[in-house]
Design an enzyme around this catalytic site. Sequence first.
Site: not given
Length: 659
Positions: A30, A33, A48, A142
């Site tokens: 996704m 960094v 990010k 998560d």
Amino acid sequence: MENRDKYEALVGTTLDNRYLILNIVGIGGMSVVLKAKDLQMNRIVAVKILNEEQASDEKAVRRFVNESKAVAMLSHPNIVNIFDVAFDGPLKYIVMEYIDGITLKEYMSKKGKLSCREAVLFTEQILKALEHAHEMGVIHRDIKPQNVLMCGDNHIKVADFGIAKLPDSETITMTDKAIGTVYYISPEQASGKPTGVYTDIYSVGVMLYEMVTGRLPFDGDTPLSIAMMQVNNSPVEPRKIDPSIPVGLEQIILKAMRKNTEERFKSARSMLRSISILKSNPDVIFEERLPNSKAEDENANANNTDQSGSDIESFSDAANENKKKLPSAIMAKNKGAFTSSANDATPVRYKKAKRTMFPIIFGVTCAFLLVAGISAAIVAISFFKTQSQDTSLTLTVPELVGKEYNETLINDIAKENFRILSKKYIYDANYDTNVIVTQEPVSGTRKKIANNSLFCDITITISRGKQSIPMPDVTITEYRTAEIELKKLGLEVRVIQSFHDTVLDGYVISTSIEAGAPVNVGDTITLNVSKGQEIQYALMVDLSGLTYNEAARKLAENGFAVGKIKREPSLSPTDTVITQSIKPFVSVPKKYTSVDLTLSIQYTEEALERKRIIDEGGDPSQPEQPVTEETPKTGDTPTTGTPGTSETPDTIQIPAPID
């Protein structure tokens, strides 16, 4: 590879004129960094960036925004800090604290099974981070070793709140992104049920299981099969894998991993308290209360004095001795209820007690009930007494960010029972001098002050305004080098170009602010960069017939110069231009073209003729004879002159040029 090349191109560039990209840290599905330097705050940060493929995905963008909101609400030593966000431009990014270390997953992969001491130390810090997040209404959802960063000295920070549940947000069922972490998700996530603080506790239990046993509790061929195991299967007890694991630690793991959310720890604080007890006494064995009826359950809840929310008690040595005196059937019942889930517990069959033992059992039971009743009464009296004496005050923290720090502000917040505990100053171009930039706790937070305290303390950061620095001297410097140097100081750069006769192409001629003069961080500096020498063209002038002085003046007026001079005899007046090295009306560069001139030395026609004859090797004293075809006969002798001699004079006189 193509994506990496795309992001490699960002290295050396500056995002929003503030973040100088240094190198790539890692690329995920996704986001990417990057390591960067915050030129304004002079610190190393992690940037990010949401990748291009996900930037057009509404769900991905929502998750990215969600992460920034979640972390922005939190401030804890065990949670990665967030400094800045940008979602309006072509690049959507979050600026976070840079952690120079590895993930807990990488550490576990290198080391294998961890010692119980290390596992407990890491779990304790994770629970402290979750305790803070849960108090702020944020559920991580998560928790996994990949999202735990190790900073050195065994200090860790929890990261990646991308799918966190924020306060008052809607419940989200399991998505494709959650499927990727099925090894650590809770049964309610796997089945799409509502999530809560108990969801994070389950994931911590799985992590602790993996750390002390060296393997995951559930593994399979497909993510779906693993998710179904999380819902339906019970894990192998850790001590069956490694008997050296303390009994108390196994109890904590299995309780955190109960399928029924109501049977898990009620909060991160509750689990943390049990971990603390285990740290102080590794041989502890916990006992869990077993309600036999709804009435007993309600009665036990009413008499619960555990202010931390823990539903596990630890036995002292004396209590363990008393436990040994209880009937074996009761002992088996208590132990079995903790080490197995409610669904998997094996019923215990009780043998009929002998008649002669009844008085002893009856006496012990009565004594136990008597002590329990007295204890409950004492606790109830203490509780109601405390409630009646509680004169604490709950306050809502006011908004101080954006306000000027002065005596008026101090007096105003003092009226609301707040005071400034400490303050620090930073340079911030976004805020005027003496304006508050940040506060802790943040506005809207509800704080409770005790009856013996008068104030609730607030820590603030105050702006010094724009930072002033001396302008460096970057003249006669290659402009790209000068631009990098100025941007490192937090200055904006604008480039203009002009021709210059002496400064090389691409080098700085001058700056809008003189070297040594004070400038503010964020100011724009204009660099005047040389384009080299300017070349202009013009038509060559006609100099024929002009005197030397006239020719030189006319050349200078048209941007040309006089070159070499030579003189030749001519009928023209002396010092008159006879010829020029560059023909008239030819286009040539101005300033850089010189013209060679041939000037006249005036002769008469007779003198010129004599010079011509001499140059051709003839005798200027004899008139030229017409050329005939008759050839003199042999033996003929001239009629005049001396034989064997010539009448040509010994010297030839050439008339001087006319002055």
